[in-house]
Write a protein that holds these residues in place. Structure first.
Motif, short mmCIF file in Angstrom:
data_model
loop_
_atom_site.label_atom_id
_atom_site.label_comp_id
_atom_site.label_asym_id
_atom_site.label_seq_id
_atom_site.Cartn_x
_atom_site.Cartn_y
_atom_site.Cartn_z
N GLN A 148 0.83 -1.20 0.00
CA GLN A 148 0.00 0.00 0.00
C GLN A 148 0.87 1.26 0.00
OE1 GLN A 148 -2.89 0.00 3.15
NE2 GLN A 148 -3.68 2.03 2.64
N LEU A 198 0.88 4.30 -2.68
CA LEU A 198 0.65 5.68 -2.29
C LEU A 198 1.81 6.57 -2.68
CD1 LEU A 198 -1.02 5.13 1.20
CD2 LEU A 198 -2.11 6.07 -0.85
N THR A 213 -4.21 15.05 0.20
CA THR A 213 -4.91 13.86 0.68
C THR A 213 -4.06 12.61 0.52
OG1 THR A 213 -7.06 14.85 0.15
CG2 THR A 213 -6.98 12.45 0.44
N THR A 262 -1.29 12.62 3.10
CA THR A 262 -1.81 12.24 4.43
C THR A 262 -1.99 10.73 4.53
OG1 THR A 262 -2.95 14.37 4.61
CG2 THR A 262 -3.70 12.59 6.05
N GLN A 263 -2.55 10.12 3.48
CA GLN A 263 -2.72 8.66 3.49
C GLN A 263 -1.38 7.94 3.53
OE1 GLN A 263 -5.08 7.96 0.00
NE2 GLN A 263 -7.03 8.44 1.02
N ASP A 280 -0.08 8.18 7.08
CA ASP A 280 -0.86 7.29 7.96
C ASP A 280 -0.42 5.84 7.77
OD1 ASP A 280 -3.24 6.79 9.76
OD2 ASP A 280 -3.82 5.63 7.99
N THR A 281 -0.13 5.46 6.53
CA THR A 281 0.33 4.10 6.27
C THR A 281 1.70 3.85 6.89
OG1 THR A 281 -0.92 4.06 4.19
CG2 THR A 281 0.82 2.43 4.44
#
Length: 352
Positions: A192, A196, A233, A236-237, A240-241
């Protein structure tokens, strides 16, 4: 020929050794479904298989990194060590309980100088009030388990030991499964993260292109703001990952007994695929039969059943067959001579 009076009583005691005050224990059973039940054809009688070796089941994933981690968790996990220590304690308690099934031998040697009270009922006038006493004695005793106290103690200890072994097996399986789950969660986060990172790079190029179009008058300011919002966005993802990956990595470090500050599990090379093994489908009932925690719960029921017998036996006296032999004298010079010998043998009863 006269028969000693103690022999009939001894014979009765030996016959009573087969008695047990604990309830007759039977493993819990479930009645089979009736033939008329609409799904009876898919039912099967349970066959416990909790003692079946599970082996290194994680090797089916063909992942060397996972194999190395699973080896470490077996050696360094503190919860597993504590469970193994409790198992050793249960085994020691079983040996202690079994020791009561055998005769006990005690030895004593003492040299005492004492004064007899003039008002003692055993004092004879004219005898000296002080004197020496030398004793060397050995006592051999055997508890006659008339009411099953010893046997139920051993049975309860064995059941508790088996329950502790089931706890170890259940914890071992749980820890290994938790490690495998965390490992594949981390690998999933790696994939992931790669996606990203590529998305952030693409959105950054899209934003730059939109800004150039805006400066040339070919795009509106709203398009620039929308492209910038998409980029933020995605960033940010991605962060977070990274955070979730770090937390998962720390969880793996705790499982294998390593410091989270110096433990690192590098991500896989981009494009590497996770091997997916072929798992033979089975019935949920088969998984239930292999669960060691279910077997441990049943063994604790058996231990509690044996404890009832031990508690009931406490209402009755404890009978012991004891024999003693040794030397006793009031002078050291005659302590080990033949006239100083003593012996005794006979049953004893104690009610507390």
């Amino acid at each position: 020929m006269r028969t000693p009076a103690a022999l009939p009583a001894l014979a009765v005691m030996l016959a009573l050794e087969a008695c047990s005050l604990s309830p007759r224990y039977q493993r819990p059973s479930v009645p089979t479904p009736p033939p008329s039940y609409k799904e009876a054809g898919e039912w099967k009688v349970a066959a416990p298989a909790d003692s079946t070796p599970r082996g290194r089941w994680w090797t089916m994933f063909n992942d060397q990194a996972l194999d190395d981690l699973e080896t470490q968790v077996s050696e360094a996990n503190q919860s597993l060590r504590a469970a193994l220590a409790r198992l050793e304690q249960a085994r020691a308690e079983t040996r202690i309980g079994r020791a009561a099934s055998f005769p006990t031998l005690t030895a004593e040697a003492s040299a005492t100088r004492q004064r007899t009270s003039l008002n003692a009922p055993t004092y004879a006038p004219g005898r000296p009030t002080t004197g020496d006493v030398f004793i060397a004695e050995g006592v051999l005793g055997y508890e006659l388990d008339l009411f099953g106290r010893v046997r139920n103690t051993v049975a309860g200890a064995r059941a508790s030991e088996q329950a502790s072994a089931g706890d170890v097996a259940a914890l071992d399986l749980s820890v290994h499964a938790e490690l495998a789950s965390d490992y594949f969660t981390l690998r999933g986060l790696d994939l992931q993260q790669q996606l990203l990172d590529r998305t952030v790079a693409d959105y950054a190029r899209a934003l730059k292109l939109t800004e150039n179009l805006y400066r040339g008058g070919a795009a509106a300011i709203a398009d620039v703001q929308q492209a910038q919002a998409q980029l933020e966005t995605a960033r940010t993802q991605a962060e977070d990952t990274r955070l979730r990956r770090a937390q998962t990595e720390h969880a793996i470090a705790v499982l294998i007994g390593r410091e989270a500050s110096d433990f690192a599990l590098p991500p896989r090379a981009e494009g590497a695929e996770l091997p997916v093994p072929e798992v033979t489908p089975g019935l949920p009932s088969q998984l239930l039969e292999r669960r060691p925690d279910v077997a441990a719960a049943e063994r604790r029921v058996a231990a509690a059943n044996a404890a009832i017998g031990v508690a009931r036996a406490a209402y009755f006296p404890v009978f012991t067959l004891a024999g003693a032999a040794g030397q006793e004298s009031t002078r050291a010079s005659s302590w080990m001579s033949a006239p100083s010998r003593l012996w005794s043998i006979g049953p004893q009863g104690l009610l507390t």
